[in-house]
Write a protein that holds these residues in place. Structure first.
Motif, PDB file in Angstrom:
ATOM      1  N   GLY A 177       0.847  -1.182   0.000  1.00 48.38           N
ATOM      2  CA  GLY A 177       0.000   0.000   0.000  1.00 48.38           C
ATOM      3  C   GLY A 177       0.882   1.231   0.000  1.00 48.38           C
ATOM      4  O   GLY A 177       2.110   1.136  -0.097  1.00 48.38           O
ATOM      5  N   PRO A 178       0.312   2.441   0.107  1.00 51.31           N
ATOM      6  CA  PRO A 178       1.131   3.661   0.079  1.00 51.31           C
ATOM      7  C   PRO A 178       2.217   3.637   1.156  1.00 51.31           C
ATOM      8  O   PRO A 178       1.954   3.361   2.317  1.00 51.31           O
ATOM      9  N   ARG A 179       3.451   3.895   0.707  1.00 52.47           N
ATOM     10  CA  ARG A 179       4.569   3.884   1.655  1.00 52.47           C
ATOM     11  C   ARG A 179       5.755   4.607   1.027  1.00 52.47           C
ATOM     12  O   ARG A 179       6.126   4.337  -0.104  1.00 52.47           O
ATOM     13  N   GLY A 180       6.369   5.520   1.789  1.00 50.82           N
ATOM     14  CA  GLY A 180       7.542   6.217   1.290  1.00 50.82           C
ATOM     15  C   GLY A 180       7.261   6.872  -0.048  1.00 50.82           C
ATOM     16  O   GLY A 180       6.321   7.652  -0.210  1.00 50.82           O
ATOM     17  N   GLU A 181       8.054   6.517  -1.069  1.00 53.77           N
ATOM     18  CA  GLU A 181       7.875   7.066  -2.411  1.00 53.77           C
ATOM     19  C   GLU A 181       6.906   6.244  -3.256  1.00 53.77           C
ATOM     20  O   GLU A 181       6.628   6.580  -4.400  1.00 53.77           O
ATOM     21  N   TYR A 182       6.388   5.158  -2.684  1.00 54.29           N
ATOM     22  CA  TYR A 182       5.539   4.246  -3.458  1.00 54.29           C
ATOM     23  C   TYR A 182       4.070   4.631  -3.361  1.00 54.29           C
ATOM     24  O   TYR A 182       3.530   4.818  -2.262  1.00 54.29           O
ATOM     25  N   ASP A 183       3.423   4.726  -4.503  1.00 53.41           N
ATOM     26  CA  ASP A 183       1.988   5.033  -4.595  1.00 53.41           C
ATOM     27  C   ASP A 183       1.345   3.962  -5.472  1.00 53.41           C
ATOM     28  O   ASP A 183       1.712   3.829  -6.646  1.00 53.41           O
ATOM     29  N   PRO A 184       0.400   3.168  -4.955  1.00 55.62           N
ATOM     30  CA  PRO A 184      -0.195   2.079  -5.741  1.00 55.62           C
ATOM     31  C   PRO A 184      -1.071   2.537  -6.891  1.00 55.62           C
ATOM     32  O   PRO A 184      -1.566   1.703  -7.648  1.00 55.62           O
ATOM     33  N   ALA A 185      -1.242   3.859  -7.071  1.00 55.89           N
ATOM     34  CA  ALA A 185      -2.006   4.368  -8.210  1.00 55.89           C
ATOM     35  C   ALA A 185      -1.107   5.122  -9.186  1.00 55.89           C
ATOM     36  O   ALA A 185      -1.599   5.808 -10.084  1.00 55.89           O
ATOM     37  N   ARG A 186       0.224   4.960  -9.032  1.00 59.19           N
ATOM     38  CA  ARG A 186       1.150   5.717  -9.874  1.00 59.19           C
ATOM     39  C   ARG A 186       2.287   4.825 -10.375  1.00 59.19           C
ATOM     40  O   ARG A 186       2.842   4.017  -9.625  1.00 59.19           O
ATOM     41  N   CYS A 187       2.643   4.967 -11.647  1.00 58.56           N
ATOM     42  CA  CYS A 187       3.822   4.307 -12.215  1.00 58.56           C
ATOM     43  C   CYS A 187       5.014   5.247 -12.111  1.00 58.56           C
ATOM     44  O   CYS A 187       4.916   6.415 -12.514  1.00 58.56           O
ATOM     45  N   ASP A 188       6.126   4.765 -11.603  1.00 55.84           N
ATOM     46  CA  ASP A 188       7.352   5.558 -11.542  1.00 55.84           C
ATOM     47  C   ASP A 188       8.346   5.042 -12.576  1.00 55.84           C
ATOM     48  O   ASP A 188       8.595   3.834 -12.657  1.00 55.84           O
ATOM     49  N   VAL A 189       8.903   5.966 -13.358  1.00 54.58           N
ATOM     50  CA  VAL A 189       9.938   5.636 -14.334  1.00 54.58           C
ATOM     51  C   VAL A 189      11.186   6.423 -13.951  1.00 54.58           C
ATOM     52  O   VAL A 189      11.159   7.654 -13.890  1.00 54.58           O
ATOM     53  N   VAL A 190      12.279   5.708 -13.679  1.00 51.18           N
ATOM     54  CA  VAL A 190      13.482   6.312 -13.107  1.00 51.18           C
ATOM     55  C   VAL A 190      14.585   6.382 -14.154  1.00 51.18           C
ATOM     56  O   VAL A 190      15.099   5.353 -14.601  1.00 51.18           O
ATOM     57  N   TYR A 191      14.936   7.607 -14.551  1.00 54.78           N
ATOM     58  CA  TYR A 191      16.017   7.834 -15.510  1.00 54.78           C
ATOM     59  C   TYR A 191      17.257   8.249 -14.730  1.00 54.78           C
ATOM     60  O   TYR A 191      17.495   9.438 -14.501  1.00 54.78           O
ATOM     61  N   ASP A 192      18.049   7.291 -14.314  1.00 61.08           N
ATOM     62  CA  ASP A 192      19.185   7.542 -13.433  1.00 61.08           C
ATOM     63  C   ASP A 192      20.281   6.538 -13.765  1.00 61.08           C
ATOM     64  O   ASP A 192      20.060   5.319 -13.688  1.00 61.08           O
TER      65      ASP A 192
END
Length: 392
Positions: A177-192
């Motif tokens: 579930g929601p925690r830290g930088e994690y949102d279960p309704a959002r996709c994160d794409v990391v360009y690093d």
């Protein structure tokens, strides 16, 4: 004697098999069973509509995409008037295989070994999973849908063994579930570059689980270490790991998809994964559909040139999108400085809207030519350094 043997039961092969049996052909679908491809699992609304995917297969509906730059800059892009559907490949692929079987395809579980030919027809030799015995199926046509580094392509298609690819790795974890930088309704794409020096990392929610992974062309990159770092940054390091998977993802379509005789390729075997984004499920299923169209045409007419329909039909609709995405990847993925500029460009509202309209509908948007001109100038400005990468 089957009309067609489809080698590979992923989204591409299962789609080809179902389309062919629904058009009146006899089909054997040969699949290893149990293999799950590493995949973020995102599918656009057009796929859901075109391929009649029931809501029961959608494990999450994503309404925001977050782009994260090497310096930690975050750009949230709302998905207007729709959503990105998420599927779990473990269940989604099996759903597609079962649907093909229910339509009339014969499922065969085993590993492809080779193709042989004689006066009786074309034979696919395979190792049966249950017995370990070497067996064969006979047909008039073969569709190779056995993934990147396809053995069918290697054996039958000129240049089929030389496809460039990224190695992708991900871990499926239990979602907290929601925690830290994690949102279960959002996709994160990391360009690093610390996660991937030449591709990207992702954190994609799957309802009760999540896919966290990355890809790279470089053999020296430690995929598991990079994924662990991504989990840590997202606040997901201590979540239970359900499974780990790795596999190649092709970077560009092959120059030829058929052998000029009785074999045509589909999906990853043909290289139809979108550059830049790495999106593959939609294009795999389209690839299966056009391969089925080409096989059916050749069976009906006997004309060898009809096998070329698969590649022609695919590139006619999606070739321009692939060229644009390929240019983006070459321009922006080469360094962290370029990736920083790319994420900065994503702040632009015109970029956001046109990007997701193109993603949802799977075509370049031509309705707002002025927006395209503005984006063109902004793109050049970012690439040449005329605009500061720190400018929002």
């Amino acid at each position: 004697m089957y009309d067609v043997i489809v080698v590979g039961g992923g989204p591409s092969g299962a789609t080809a098999a179902e389309d062919l049996v629904r058009s009146g052909h006899t089909v054997a679908l040969l699949d290893r069973s149990g293999r799950i491809k590493p995949c973020g699992g995102a599918i656009p609304p057009r796929l859901i509509a075109d391929f009649l995917i029931p809501d029961s297969q959608i494990v999450a509906k994503i309404t925001t995409a977050r782009m994260i730059s090497p310096t930690g800059r975050k750009v949230d892009i709302p998905i207007e008037n729709g959503f990105v559907g998420m599927v779990d490949r473990e269940h989604f692929d099996e759903f597609l295989r079962n649907r093909a079987a229910e339509a009339g395809a014969t499922r065969v579980t085993g590993t492809y070994l080779r193709i042989e030919r004689d006066s009786d027809g074309t034979h696919v030799v395979y190792r049966e999973k249950a017995s370990g015995a070497e067996k064969r199926l006979t047909a008039r046509m073969v569709i190779g849908a056995d993934g990147a580094r396809s053995n069918v392509a290697r054996d039958e298609i000129k240049g089929g063994a030389k496809i460039p690819y990224v190695i992708a790795y991900h871990e499926i974890i239990e979602s907290p579930g929601p925690r830290g930088e994690y949102d279960p309704a959002r996709c994160d794409v990391v360009y690093d570059g610390r996660i991937s020096p030449d591709f990207y990392g992702w954190v994609f929610p799957h309802g009760k689980s999540a896919s966290i992974g990355m890809g790279s062309l470089l053999k020296e990159v430690d995929l598991k270490k990079a994924t662990a770092a991504l989990r840590e940054a997202s606040g997901l390091a201590d979540c239970k790991t359900i499974r780990r998977e790795g596999a190649p993802i092709p970077l560009e379509p092959l120059k030829r998809w058929d052998n000029g005789r009785d074999v045509v390729l589909a999906g990853d075997a043909a290289g139809v994964v979108a550059p830049s984004s790495g999106e593959g499920i939609y294009y795999a299923m389209v690839g299966g559909r056009v391969a089925a169209t080409a096989a059916a045409a050749k069976l009906k007419t006997g004309r060898i040139k009809d096998l070329q329909l698969a590649r022609k039909l695919f590139l006619r609709e999606h070739g321009q999108v692939f060229r644009v995405l390929g240019a983006m990847q070459r321009a922006y993925y080469r360094s962290d400085e370029r990736r920083e500029r790319f994420v900065s460009l994503c702040h632009d509202v015109d970029v956001q809207r046109l990007t997701f309209e193109a993603y949802m509908n799977k075509k370049l948007v031509k309705a707002r030519p002025l927006a395209h001109v503005k984006i063109g100038f902004k793109n050049v400005a970012h690439l040449t350094g005329l605009v500061s990468k720190d400018r929002v």
